[in-house]
Every structure is written in structure tokens, then in C-alpha cells.
Design an enzyme around this catalytic site. Structure first.
Site, PDB file in Angstrom:
ATOM      1  CG  ASP A 119      49.841  18.374 -15.733  1.00  0.00           C
ATOM      2  OD1 ASP A 119      50.491  19.331 -15.500  1.00  0.00           O
ATOM      3  OD2 ASP A 119      50.102  17.309 -15.985  1.00  0.00           O
ATOM      4  CB  CYS A 151       4.170  -0.350   2.042  1.00  0.00           C
ATOM      5  SG  CYS A 151       2.935  -1.188   2.837  1.00  0.00           S
ATOM      6  CG  ASP A 184      51.747  13.516 -15.366  1.00  0.00           C
ATOM      7  OD1 ASP A 184      51.492  14.602 -15.259  1.00  0.00           O
ATOM      8  OD2 ASP A 184      52.954  13.093 -14.777  1.00  0.00           O
ATOM      9  CB  CYS A 232      -0.840   0.079   1.257  1.00  0.00           C
ATOM     10  SG  CYS A 232       0.162  -0.081   2.559  1.00  0.00           S
ATOM     11  CG  ASP A 271      53.649  18.005 -17.749  1.00  0.00           C
ATOM     12  OD1 ASP A 271      54.494  19.244 -17.346  1.00  0.00           O
ATOM     13  OD2 ASP A 271      53.427  17.171 -16.850  1.00  0.00           O
TER      14      ASP A 271
END
Lengths: 768, 117
Positions: free
Chosen positions: A657, A41, A653, A38, A454
Site C-alpha cells: 500500500d 594520528c 497494512d 597528534c 484497505d
């Protein structure tokens, strides 16, 4: 400056999106509820879940008996809370990707069979009728016998319409009820018009001029048959576009061997829990992500990273699901399972990227939204024009032109043009170890004019290594390495680690050391096998009275090559000069050349001093570099290039960065399948090689070219087809398109687009 | 002939009104029990009213085997999801500001709209 701000805005939104996706992945859970009967619930269950610390939101779908819970809480705790509230709960038996794929293929096969049957029935009537019309007789209605004969054909055609074309008519009706129009609307209107007109001719020939008493039953049957055939062939071709995803899903093993209560047991992969101990034997696939706690092996990670060499794994090393254990047997602790494994995340990311559209695709979207009603109006205008100004039989011309306009104009090829190419392109990149986050990144990559790299960890390996050992005449190199490695085995200095690692790689075992003494800022000394060893810089040697002779020149030469030279003396006499440097990755030079060859300005970025930067840049073949750049200033360098009008790609990496990666038009992260790398960059290179950059740009350019070809193809069908169908060429060349030709063109326009997209699968990244 | 022309013009006016000007009523998402059925080239219902500034869950049930119905895209939300055949799929949408948001299949043949109020 304005441009830079725009970039920031773009990435601000993208970041928010990334965060949302990430959060969503970690915090959303779905549970199946038992015993709820119901609405009361629902409230009780929601309240029970909301009282669990960490749960931010719980919402139950009563109709489906599922509850959706937000918050980083383990499912077992949630289930317990629901059970305490008096209900049952279990985790959704979330279909594995494998099962979902199998089900999809089964459904596709059934649909294909149905379409082929429908096509056979429709063409079974349409083709003989068309041959009859072309070779034997005119399809006109003049006598009563002809009326009866054509009535029977008309009823047969109706049967074909109901059996082979029912889905078009139902779809058109549903769509119309919803105040929208789609492909079905056009097909239903076109074929319906042709059939209705023909039936009017059969039943009431007197209301139609003599010359226009022509029936178009063959057009109706042929159009339905050809479009069904087109859909079937498109379905086949579509299946091939998602090969990459299939291959990725195929990497996941179905079972795992876990150790529970001291026993090995094979269980389905879905049942592996966090912190389970998992055993993997040689030749087996790693089932989930984890950390090795016992054993030593080499693991082939090439399917994920593209890196062909197996990677050595020992205790505390990470293993990733889907990779293949080559040599030894290991036991590892599961650290990520189910949808959290790196492989599952990669599959999810590729799927998401495949369904996202690059900016170029939005043009087709705008057109598609208005297309169908506009075409319906063009068909009416065309019919009216023929009725008012056309030659006799004007009615027949009006019907033919309106039908043809409706049939040829279907915009579905336009809608397919972009997603099909993106699907293949993103998949192609994934096969090369390049994860593209979305369609926008895919498109922007094709326009990159400058690439910032980089230095540490991107161009170089990111870990110092012994590059040169210059020994004094008569001194053995291996012996020197063994002694120095023994001397340095207790030190944690990065340069010392490089020497120890180098000895390990050559299988040299360290000797016993006594009297170890670190001389701060200078070096170390100790006694090995009764000999006094000294290892350090020039000053240490001078202080200890070791004669360096012509090795000083050699050391200077090494320093100019961005290497750090160190002297080694035995019993007060110089024995060797060892140089340590962060070496350039094996294939960085070739990859950089590839970028430059493609007209991309390559710029190196590093925090190192100018001399080291210059030496590395020269060695890598890079003319421009920014040296001594602080991490927080990296994004400013990206901006500087953008101010010069460059479309900038930034490669780094990972975490330090991040601001520069976000500032760049496209951020490329060098990652090894970790969450951060996958979630933080526009594009992630799964293997360390910079070839991934050139591959990504090559795939991106090829995909964009493919999309343009597709859009051109789709537009040509519509833009050129519609005026011809309307009869625009008739006054000049007496040319009017047949509805059957229009049906074939429409059916095959989508097929052309999907086939052209599949052509991209043959693209080889390394040749570009 | 004049009658035919007038009829033609009226038909054009009807198309403009029916497909562009008429605003059909939206179905309220209500107590999250609404299921959007994907069938016969349409989403039913296709206009759905959802509350602003709160995350909502849409349930899709795809009954159509046609491959273009397989993916549903929410372009403004940068969201795309695969819909399994004959199984309910719940899609959680983030909180949205007031306005209208389209959703559609890959080919844009299936079209729907969210009215966020």
C-alpha cells in the site's frame, strides 16, 4: 491535478527525509580512540578506517578523541582496523536512555532548588518593600534620612540582582554581544532601568522633579523573584509533559540473561551482542528483539501495541524488547540490540516527533524572531511619548511604562505554546499505540475528511478462518472438524490451513490418513479410520454423486456473505458444509462507526471482486467502496478523492500500500512494530485495531485545539499587555500597569502555557 | 527635551543596526574541533560557517541548566536533538546547499545561524 502534484512534492521530500533518518540510524557509529596524540594520528586512523570495505566516510574529532564512521560495518571490525593501525578503540559507552533520563532529572532537581532559593531571597526583599509601599509609606526621597535608608535598600536590591538575577544579566550581555536579543535582554533592561532610575533619585534627587522622586527597588526585586518562581514552576510542569517517554523508557529492562559457553549469565543490557542466546523466564521482560529457538510461551505485548490479549510464541516467532513473558520459559536468538530494537526505535521516533513542529507553530517562530528588538523600540517610543506629552511627573511615568513594556513582552510563552502541546499530544498517542511521525502529520490528521481503508489485513484479519460449520442432522461438529483437519493436514492451500488452524484452536488432534489424493481445482479425498472422506467444491460432490439437497441454498447464502463454502462427505453421503472467510476484525465495525460519527467519509478499497467487496463493506457498515483495484492503482483512488476536495487519510497494512500511503494527505500503516511500518508511514498503528485511527484523529484534534489555546494565551499576554503597559489606556481610563504586575504576568504566561498543555494528558481518546 | 528625543531616535536606530543590519563575522567550523557552548542564553559561537554540499558534525556543550536550552532545533533540516548537561553532543547535519540556516532552542531564546558557503 495541481493539488495532486503538490501532495507528491510534499511526500517526495518527506520520503527523502525518512530515508535519511533511516540511513543515519543504521550507518553512523561513534568510537572512542585511545593513544592518538597528534594531527598525524588523525590521518592515520581515518585512513585505516576508510580502507575497511563498507566504510563510506570516517572523520575523527581530535579534541574529543572520537571518530565518526559512516557505513554498514560491524563495530568490532572497525576496532580491529584501528588497533592494527597502532591505536586503541572502543565503542562509545553510549548512555542508555535510562541513565540519560536519570541525569536529566538530577540536573533539573538541582536547577529547581537553585531557582527556589533565588526566588526566596528576591521575594524576601521585594514583598516587605511592596507591603511597606502599599500600607505604610510612600516610596519617595525627600529627606536625607530617607536618602540614606533608600541607599541601603538600593544596595540590598543590588545584592538580590547579583545573587538571584545574575543569570539574566550575564545572558543579556552575552546575547547582546552576539547581536541577538532574548528573554534575558528584556528582564535585564526592565529591572536595570528601574534600579538605575531609583539610584539616580537617591544620589541626585535634585535632577528629578519633586513629584517623580519615587524609587522602584521593590519592582526590581519582585520581578526577579516572580520570574525565578515562574521558571521553577514551569520546570516542574515541563517534567510532567514527558511522562510518555519516561514510561516507554521504563519498559526497557536493565539486564539480560545470556547463554555463553553453555552458562547462563546476567549482563547489562548494553553488552548483549547480536546472535547471543537469551533466556527469558516467566514474569520477566524480553530484553532485546529476537527469534525464539526453544520453548513456548505467551507474551504480553500490550505496552507496545495496546492489545490486551497475550500473544502465543513458539519457535521461529519474533519477540520484541520491553514485552513481558507470561507463562513459559524461552530461549531466543538476539536479532536486534541496543538502539536497533523496535522499542528503542519507537522511543527515538516519539522523541523526534515531539520536537518537530506542525505548520501552525511556525507562525510563533516568525514572530519570536523579531519580537525582542521591536519591544525594545516600543519601550523607547513609549518613554519618549510620556516625556513629551505625559502629565507630571512625566519622568516617573516614562520609566514605569518603559520598564513595564520590557517586562511584560517576553515572548517565551509564545515559543513554548506549540512544542509543549505537541510533546503531550504525541506522547498521548504513543500510549494508545499510535506512533505519529511528525508535527505536520499530527496537524493534518485533524483535518481529514475522507478515510480510505484497505480491506485485507486492515478491516479484516488478513488470514482466512473457518466461520461456519453446518452439519447434517445427527453429525457431530467437532468430529467433522477433526476429520477434515486430518484430511487437510498435508495440504498447503490457504483454505486448508484455515481448517487445520481452526481444529488446533479447539485442541483437536489430527488422525492418521491414508490414500490421500488432491483433485486439482476441486478438493481432496482420503481414508481416515476406514471411512472414505471427500472435501471440496460443489462440482467435486456432483462428480462423485453426492446428493447436496437443500445445502446448495445454504452455500449460496454463505457465498453472498463473502464466505467460501466447501462440502464434506463421508462414505458418499453429505456430512457438513464448512465456510471459510477472512473475517472482519472484532472491533472494525465499532471503529468505522466512530469515524463516521465524527463526520469522516469512510471508503473501502480492495482487489477482491465486487460481490465479496459489497458483502464485506455492508457488514462493516461502509457505504462506498472501490473493488477490483490493482495494487498499482490504489494511489489513483486516493487522488480521485483528493480531486473531489477531500483531505484523505489512507490506511493500509504496509508495503504493497506504500504508494497510496505516500499519496494520501496522511498515511496510516497498520504495523506491529516492524521497521518498515515505522519508517514508511506518517502514522503507525501499533495494534491491528482500527480504533487507532479514530484515536489518532481525536488526539490530533485535541492537540491542535490545545496549541490554539496556548497561542491565544501567549498572544494575549503580549498583544494586550504591551499597549496597556505603554500607557495606551491612560488617557481614557487613567490605567497604567505596574511593573510588578507585568513581572508576575510574564512569569506566569509560560506556566499557563505549560499547564494548559499538561491538561491534554487527561484527554481520553475513547470518549471522542 | 529635544536632546532626549534625538537620543531616543538614535537609540532606536542603534537597535535596528545592532540586531538586524549588522552582520557579525562567522566562525569557521574548521577542522571539526569547534565546540558550540550553550550557556547564559546564548550559543557561542552563534554564527558558524560550514562548507556547502557536505555533511558536517557540530559539537554542542551545554553548560546551562535551564530546560529551554535542552533541545536544539534545525527547522529547515527537520532536525531536533536533546543536549545533555555538561557533555559534548555531536550532531551530524546532512549536506546543505548554500544559504543561511537558523538553529534555536524550543523557546527561540537561544538563537544561532549556520552560514553554508
Amino acid at each position: 491535478m495541481a493539488k495532486a502534484v503538490r501532495h507528491q512534492d510534499k511526500h517526495g521530500k518527506a520520503d527523502a527525509e525518512k530515508q535519511r533518518c533511516h540511513d543515519g540510524m543504521e550507518q553512523q557509529q561513534e568510537l572512542l580512540i585511545q593513544g592518538a596524540s597528534c594531527a598525524g594520528c588523525v590521518k592515520k586512523i581515518e585512513a585505516a578506517l576508510q580502507s575497511v570495505p563498507g566504510v563510506t566516510h570516517a572523520e575523527m574529532n581530535f579534541a574529543q578523541r572520537t571518530v565518526s564512521v559512516e557505513g554498514a560495518v560491524d563495530a568490532s571490525i572497525l576496532i580491529k582496523a584501528i588497533e592494527q593501525a597502532g591505536y586503541g578503540a572502543q565503542t562509545q559507552s553510549a548512555d542508555s536512555d535510562d541513565d540519560a533520563l536519570e541525569e536529566k532529572e538530577k540536573a533539573d532537581r538541582a536547577y529547581y532548588k537553585r531557582l527556589m532559593l533565588e526566588m526566596t531571597i528576591a521575594l524576601g526583599l521585594g514583598v516587605p518593600l511592596m507591603i511597606y509601599g502599599l500600607l505604610i509609606g510612600e516610596m519617595t526621597v525627600t529627606t536625607t534620612t530617607e536618602r540614606i535608608a533608600w541607599l541601603l535598600v538600593g544596595l540590598l536590591t543590588l545584592g538580590v540582582m547579583l545573587f538571584s538575577g545574575k543569570h539574566f544579566y550575564v545572558g543579556a550581555w552575552q546575547s547582546c554581544k552576539n547581536h541577538s536579543a532574548n528573554m534575558d535582554t528584556l528582564i535585564a533592561l526592565g529591572t536595570g532601568t528601574a534600579w538605575l532610575y531609583s539610584m539616580v533619585v537617591v544620589f541626585f534627587p535634585q535632577v528629578v522633579p519633586d513629584m517623580a522622586r519615587h524609587v522602584y527597588f521593590e519592582a526590581t526585586a519582585m520581578i526577579i523573584g516572580l520570574i525565578d518562581l515562574g521558571l521553577a514552576l514551569e520546570l516542574k510542569a515541563r517534567g510532567r509533559t514527558s511522562e510518555a517517554i519516561k514510561r516507554l523508557i521504563g519498559l526497557q529492562p536493565k539486564t539480560a540473561r545470556v547463554i555463553r559457553d553453555g552458562n547462563d549469565m546476567d549482563i547489562p543490557i548494553e553488552q548483549v551482542r547480536l546472535h547471543d542466546l537469551v533466556r527469558v523466564r516467566p514474569g520477566e521482560k524480553v530484553p532485546v528483539d529476537g527469534e525464539v529457538i526453544e520453548g513456548h510461551t505467551a507474551i504480553d505485548e500490550s505496552m507496545l501495541t495496546g492489545e490486551p490479549m497475550p500473544v502465543e510464541k513458539a519457535e521461529q516467532d519474533e519477540v520484541v524488547a520491553g514485552t513481558i513473558n507470561k507463562t513459559g520459559s524461552i530461549v531466543f536468538k538476539a536479532t536486534r540490540v541496543g538502539k536497533d530494537t523496535a522499542l528503542a526505535q519507537i522511543i527515538g521516533m516519539v522523541k523526534r516527533a515531539q520536537n518537530s513542529k506542525p505548520p501552525i507553530g511556525r507562525l510563533a517562530d516568525v514572530i519570536a524572531a523579531y519580537f525582542v528588538p521591536v519591544i525594545m523600540m516600543i519601550a523607547i517610543v513609549s518613554a519618549l511619548a510620556w516625556l513629551n506629552f505625559g502629565p507630571e511627573p512625566a519622568v516617573a511615568f516614562a520609566v514605569v511604562s518603559a520598564t513595564t513594556v520590557l517586562i511584560i513582552a517576553c515572548p517565551c510563552a509564545l515559543g513554548l505554546a506549540t512544542p509543549m502541546s505537541v510533546m503531550v499530544g504525541v506522547g498521548k498517542a504513543a500510549e494508545a499505540g499510535v506512533l505519529i511521525r511528525n508535527g505536520e502529520a499530527l496537524q493534518t490528521s485533524s483535518k481529514i475528511t475522507a478515510m480510505i481503508l484497505d480491506k485485507t489485513g486492515t478491516i479484516t484479519l488478513g488470514a482466512p478462518k473457518v466461520t461456519d460449520i453446518v452439519t447434517v442432522d445427527g453429525v457431530d461438529e467437532a468430529g467433522v472438524l477433526q476429520q477434515v483437519a486430518s484430511l487437510e493436514s498435508g495440504s498447503e492451500h490457504p483454505l486448508a490451513l484455515a481448517v487445520v488452524e481452526s481444529a488446533k484452536e479447539r485442541g483437536i488432534k489430527p488422525l492418521a490418513v491414508t490414500g490421500f489424493n488432491a483433485i486439482a481445482g476441486h478438493g481432496v479425498e482420503a481414508v481416515v479410520e476406514g471411512k472414505n472422506l471427500l472435501f471440496g467444491n460443489e462440482k467435486l460432490m456432483k462428480d462423485q454423486g453426492v446428493a447436496l439437497d437443500d445445502f446448495v441454498d445454504k452455500a449460496q447464502q454463505l457465498a453472498a456473505e463473502a464466505k467460501t463454502p466447501m462440502y464434506f462427505a463421508v462414505d458418499g453421503r453429505l456430512a457438513a458444509l464448512i465456510a471459510v472467510a477472512d473475517p472482519i476484525k472484532e472491533d472494525s465495525i465499532a471503529a468505522i462507526k466512530r469515524l463516521q460519527h465524527n463526520g469522516i467519509r469512510v471508503v473501502m478499497l480492495t482487489g477482491d471482486n465486487r460481490a465479496t467487496a459489497k458483502a464485506v463493506a455492508e457488514k462493516a457498515g461502509i457505504k462506498e467502496f472501490f473493488a477490483e483495484v490493482l495494487p498499482e492503482d490504489k494511489s489513483k483512488k486516493v487522488q480521485e478523492l483528493q480531486m473531489q476536495g477531500e483531505v484523505v487519510g489512507m490506511t493500509g497494512d504496509g508495503i504493497n500500500d506504500a504508494p497510496a500511503l505516500a499519496m494520501a494527505n496522511v498515511g496510516f500503516a497498520i504495523g506491529t512494530g516492524t521497521d518498515v511500518a515505522i519508517e514508511s508511514a506518517d502514522i503507525t498503528l501499533m495494534r491491528g485495531s482500527l480504533h487507532g485511527l479514530a484515536d489518532a484523529i481525536a488526539v490530533s484534534k485535541a492537540t491542535l485545539r490545545n496549541i490554539k489555546q496556548n497561542l491565544f494565551g501567549a498572544f494575549i499576554y503580549n498583544i494586550a499587555g504591551v499597549p496597556v503597559a505603554a500607557g495606551l489606556l491612560y488617557p481614557f481610563f487613567g490605567l497604567l500597569l505596574s511593573p510588578v504586575i507585568a513581572g508576575a504576568a510574564m512569569a506566569f504566561s509560560s506556566l499557563t502555557v505549560v499547564t494548559n498543555a499538561n491538561r491534554l494528558r487527561l484527554f481520553k481518546t475513547r470518549e471522542h | 527635551m529635544i536632546l532626549v528625543n534625538v537620543l531616543g531616535v538614535l537609540l532606536i536606530a542603534l537597535i535596528v543596526w545592532w540586531f538586524w543590519l549588522y552582520q557579525p563575522q562567522a566562525t569557521d567550523l574548521g577542522a571539526s574541533e569547534l565546540t558550540i557552548v550553550v550557556e547564559n542564553g546564548t550559543y557561542q559561537p552563534a554564527r558558524i560557517q560550514v562548507p556547502a554540499n557536505q555533511s558536517v558534525v557540530l559539537s554542542f556543550l551545554r553548560k546551562d541548566s535551564s530546560p529551554c536550552s535542552e533541545t536544539v532545533l534545525f527547522p529547515a533540516l527537520k532536525l531536533s536533538e536533546t543536549l545533555p548537561l555538561n557533555k559534548v553532543k555531536n550532531i551530524t547535519l546532512p549536506a546543505m546547499q548554500e544559504g543561511e540556516y537558523d538553529f534555536h532552542c524550543q523557546m527561540q531564546m537561544y538563537r544561532g545561524r549556520l552560514l553554508v558557503v
